[in-house]
Scaffold this motif. Structure first.
Motif, short mmCIF file in Angstrom:
data_model
loop_
_atom_site.label_atom_id
_atom_site.label_comp_id
_atom_site.label_asym_id
_atom_site.label_seq_id
_atom_site.Cartn_x
_atom_site.Cartn_y
_atom_site.Cartn_z
N PHE A 162 5.22 0.42 7.51
CA PHE A 162 3.78 0.48 7.55
C PHE A 162 3.25 0.14 8.95
CE2 PHE A 162 -0.56 -0.68 7.23
CZ PHE A 162 -1.06 0.27 6.35
N ASP A 163 3.78 -0.94 9.49
CA ASP A 163 3.28 -1.42 10.77
C ASP A 163 3.31 -0.36 11.86
OD1 ASP A 163 2.76 -3.76 9.65
OD2 ASP A 163 4.47 -4.84 10.50
N THR A 178 2.46 3.90 10.04
CA THR A 178 1.12 4.13 9.54
C THR A 178 0.07 3.88 10.59
OG1 THR A 178 1.21 1.95 8.59
CG2 THR A 178 1.51 3.77 7.09
N PHE A 215 -2.56 6.58 11.17
CA PHE A 215 -3.99 6.32 11.11
C PHE A 215 -4.69 6.72 12.41
CE2 PHE A 215 -3.27 3.29 7.50
CZ PHE A 215 -4.04 4.00 6.60
N LEU A 259 2.20 6.50 2.45
CA LEU A 259 1.26 5.57 3.06
C LEU A 259 0.77 4.54 2.04
CD1 LEU A 259 0.59 5.92 5.98
CD2 LEU A 259 -1.45 7.22 5.35
N SER A 287 1.17 0.27 1.79
CA SER A 287 -0.05 -0.44 2.17
C SER A 287 0.03 -1.89 1.72
CB SER A 287 -1.26 0.22 1.53
OG SER A 287 -1.44 1.51 2.06
N ASN A 322 -7.56 -3.04 2.32
CA ASN A 322 -8.15 -2.32 3.45
C ASN A 322 -7.43 -1.02 3.76
OD1 ASN A 322 -10.08 -4.10 3.85
ND2 ASN A 322 -9.17 -5.08 5.69
N ASN A 323 -6.10 -1.09 3.74
CA ASN A 323 -5.31 0.10 4.04
C ASN A 323 -5.57 1.19 3.01
OD1 ASN A 323 -3.14 -2.48 4.51
ND2 ASN A 323 -3.81 -1.25 6.26
N GLN A 365 -8.85 2.80 3.65
CA GLN A 365 -8.79 3.77 4.74
C GLN A 365 -8.21 5.09 4.26
OE1 GLN A 365 -7.11 2.26 8.55
NE2 GLN A 365 -7.40 0.26 7.60
#
Length: 726
Positions: free
Chosen positions: A26-27, A30, A34, A61, A65, A69-70, A73
């Motif tokens: 993710f870090d 994503t 994003f 994604l 998450s 928040n993710n 988005q």
DNA sequence: CTAGGGTTAG
């Protein structure tokens, strides 16, 4: 264009192989994704996405998450891309939100979706059900049906859990009917849900019918039945079903074992419970923390608090339920100090407490009996989230009453909103304990005006209150009111009435009353009669009552002491001696008397004739001076009943060193003028000390509060609140 | 995307 699409889909995969952990994925990936998404809008060249697989890209994604928040988005991008109506992605999004505990957000996503299919409905219903928001789950289920969406095999277990969780028998029965019509007879998930639902509603017979019709029974089916019996107060039956399950060759998993352990806990069968424990170790399931919690609770409830504590200590991070099991285990088995210590430990380590923790801790404080501790606990609770919890408040009321301050109990009572019958009863019982019968009766009036229906405990409190205040007429009337409320009197109610009649000397009527009881009179009833006979020196009836008591409990020292007191009150010394011989023959040892006094929040214990205290010399000097002043005031010891009493305390020739007198003397020399003395003793007050304490309260101008084995005595200005009847 | 468990005042 084609190459950029490729690049994008490749990012997660390449990162995945380099950094196998999901967080890393993710870090890095994503964040890049994003950034890429940020740069286009709905009017961007849609050719870019021609061959692009949105489902797998966003699914990836969403799966990775870490926060709401993710998800938000991602969701925003659905609208930009015009894919906000893809059921697959919305389902995934809702499930991800639910797994993060964001049920409110899940609902928001759901509400923005116009035409949910069964998968989307399942996701939102699961969300509510998972967090025990059963009404929400059921509401969504009915809305789903209004829209003619048919439930599937995944919907129904969640709905059934909600019906059982409320519980709502009606709702569940409707669902069961639907299940039948939709043809889910063979779906073991759905059927297990039905079994568990009926079991939770207490309809264990219905659960059994469904269970027995099951063609395939897995470990969950069996566990539903076992826990069903265990939860409905039939632990023996639960264990029988477990035996059957074993015979069928079904291997129990850890949840099955938790239910079995609970059943063993309820029958207090530590022997078999221990064999389950060894089975747990043998199968390597001891790493299952929830299983260890069940075992801890078992040992704690069965009185093996040391074993429980060692299991507790094994847990690296104890969770809330484990804390609760340990604290309530200590409190239940008389280790009140340990319970309080553990509670303090818990809050100092900033662990979350819930209403059950608070209740157990308050219960422990009530047992300790220290007024200072009670105040501390009240202070803690009133600043916590539990301050409006009526369960906690009823425990606080009881605690203050038991710690000798019924007025503080009243303050808690008055600040409690939405008082239920338990809150009212706790306050009435409190007044009863302190002999404040009038106030108990007044409160009962208010309770009626508030439209709260009394129950058996309310009446027990009222009868005790009348009893301790000599309100014979009121008590007698209240006893007859019980049937107006359809309340069956139990042993303790009958015992109160016997006490009530006996107090005013209506001994024959009391005996007559016992003979007319619809249930077999027990220890409490005959004990009340014997006490009354002792007060009014009615030897023959008292002997009969004692005989009944010996046949019921031949090894209870208290009954022999009471009989001996009866003989002593009638000056029949030869018979006093006979009782003593009888006791020796039975090998009965006398209960040791002790008193506790609270000085600056610290409890100090004294035994009869105790010389172990560091300030012993001063205490005995104070005692002698008190004795002198008592004599000057004309106090004559009531020697005949005391010298021949079989109580250990009572056997001692000098009457002035009974444990409560030592406690009083110590209290006088260690507190400021006018301070109230609070004493707790394990036996009933002896007549001599009772008379002496009355006079002492006047001589030294102090209020002295004594909690004996039965009730509270408030000594002030030479009189006691009990009116000399106890 | 399914089911079963543990702590609970007067």
């Amino acid at each position: 264009m084609a190459s950029s699409t490729k690049l994008l889909t490749k990012i997660p995969h390449s990162f995945h192989s380099l950094y196998p952990t999901k967080i890393t994925l993710f870090d890095f990936a994503t964040v890049q994704s994003f950034n890429f998404l940020k740069n286009f809008s709905s009017n961007a060249d849609s050719n870019i996405f021609h061959n692009f697989n949105f489902d797998s890209f966003f699914a990836n994604l969403i799966d990775n998450s870490p926060q709401k928040n993710n998800l938000a988005q991602v969701h925003a991008k659905f609208f930009l891309l015009g894919i906000q109506q893809r059921g697959f992605l919305i389902t995934k999004l809702i499930n991800a939100a639910v797994n993060l505990g964001e049920i409110g957000y899940a609902r928001k996503v759901f509400d923005e979706f116009s035409d949910p299919d069964v998968f989307v409905w399942n996701a939102i219903i699961r969300g509510y059900s998972k967090y025990n928001l059963f009404a929400g789950a059921i509401e969504m289920y009915s809305r789903m049906q209004v829209l003619w969406v048919s439930p599937d095999g995944y919907t129904l277990p969640h709905v059934l859990k909600a019906c059982g969780g409320l519980p709502s028998l009606k709702m569940g029965q409707q669902v069961h009917g639907q299940i039948f019509r939709l043809g889910f007879e063979k779906d073991v998930f759905v059927q297990n849900g039905v079994v568990a639902f009926y079991a939770k509603c207490g309809k264990i017979a219905s659960a059994k019918v469904v269970f027995e019709r099951l063609e395939i029974r897995n470990v969950v089916s069996w566990t539903s039945m076992i826990s069903g019996y265990a939860q409905n107060g039939k632990p023996i039956e639960a264990l029988r079903i477990f035996g059957e399950m074993r015979e069928m060759g079904v291997i129990p998993d850890w949840i099955a074992l938790v239910s079995v352990i609970r059943a063993h806990t309820d029958v207090e069968d530590l022997e078999h419970g221990k064999s389950i424990h060894s089975f747990v170790i043998k199968t390597g399931l001891e790493l299952e923390s929830d299983l260890l919690i069940a075992l801890t609770a078992m040992y704690a409830k069965c009185g093996q608090v040391m074993v429980a504590r060692s299991l507790f200590n094994q847990m690296k991070v104890p969770n809330l339920i484990l804390w609760n099991a340990m604290i309530s285990g200590y409190a239940k088995n008389g280790y009140a100090d340990e319970a309080v210590k553990l509670f303090r430990d818990m809050i100092s380590r900033n662990f979350r407490t819930d209403s059950i923790t608070a209740r157990s801790a308050v219960l422990a404080c009530a047992q300790v009996g220290s007024f200072e501790l009670a105040r501390w606990m009240d202070n803690y609770i009133s600043k916590s989230e539990h301050r409006d919890d009526i369960f906690v408040n009823s425990a606080l009321i009881d605690m203050y009453a038991k710690c000798g301050n019924v007025d503080m109990a009243r303050i808690v009572f008055d600040r409690t909103l939405d008082k239920d019958v338990v809150v009212w009863s706790a306050m009435i019982v409190g007044y009863g304990l302190h002999g404040r019968g009038r106030e108990a009766l007044d409160l009962y009036q208010l309770m009626n005006q508030a439209g709260v229906r009394p129950n058996d405990v309310t009446f027990l409190g009222l009868l005790t209150a009348c009893n301790h205040s000599g309100l014979v007429e009121d008590g007698w009337q209240l006893f007859h009111c019980m049937k107006d409320y359809g309340i069956e009197p139990c042993h303790q109610h009958y015992a109160c009435v016997v006490d009530l009649l006996g107090r005013s000397g209506y001994l024959d009527q009391a005996y007559d009353f016992i003979l007319k009881m619809p249930i077999e009179p027990g220890v409490s009833v005959w004990g009340a009669l014997l006490s009354a006979c002792k007060i009014h020196r009615h030897v023959t009836l008292g002997e009969y009552a004692a005989e009944r008591l010996f046949s019921l409990e031949s090894y209870n020292t208290g009954h022999y002491v009471q009989l001996s007191n009866l003989y002593a009150s009638a000056r029949m010394w030869d018979r006093v001696a006979k009782v003593r011989v009888l006791m020796r023959e039975k090998g009965l040892s006398k209960d040791l008397g002790y008193s506790l006094i609270e000085i600056n929040g610290k409890l100090e214990a004294f035994r009869v004739g105790d010389k172990s205290h560091p300030r012993s010399k001063e205490i005995y000097e104070e005692l002698e001076s008190l004795e002198r002043r008592l004599k000057q005031a004309g106090f004559v010891p009531d020697t005949y009943s005391s010298l021949h009493d079989l109580n250990d305390e009572e056997m001692v020739e000098t009457l002035c060193n009974h444990s409560e007198r030592l406690a009083i003397a110590f209290g006088l020399i260690s507190t400021a003028q006018g301070t109230t003395l609070r004493i707790t003793k394990n036996l009933r007050a002896c007549i001599n000390c009772h008379s002496a304490t009355k006079l002492i309260s006047k001589l030294v101008n102090r209020e002295i509060i004594v909690r004996d084995a039965n009730r509270f005595h408030h000594f002030k200005d030479g009189v006691c609140s009990c009116g000399d009847y106890w």
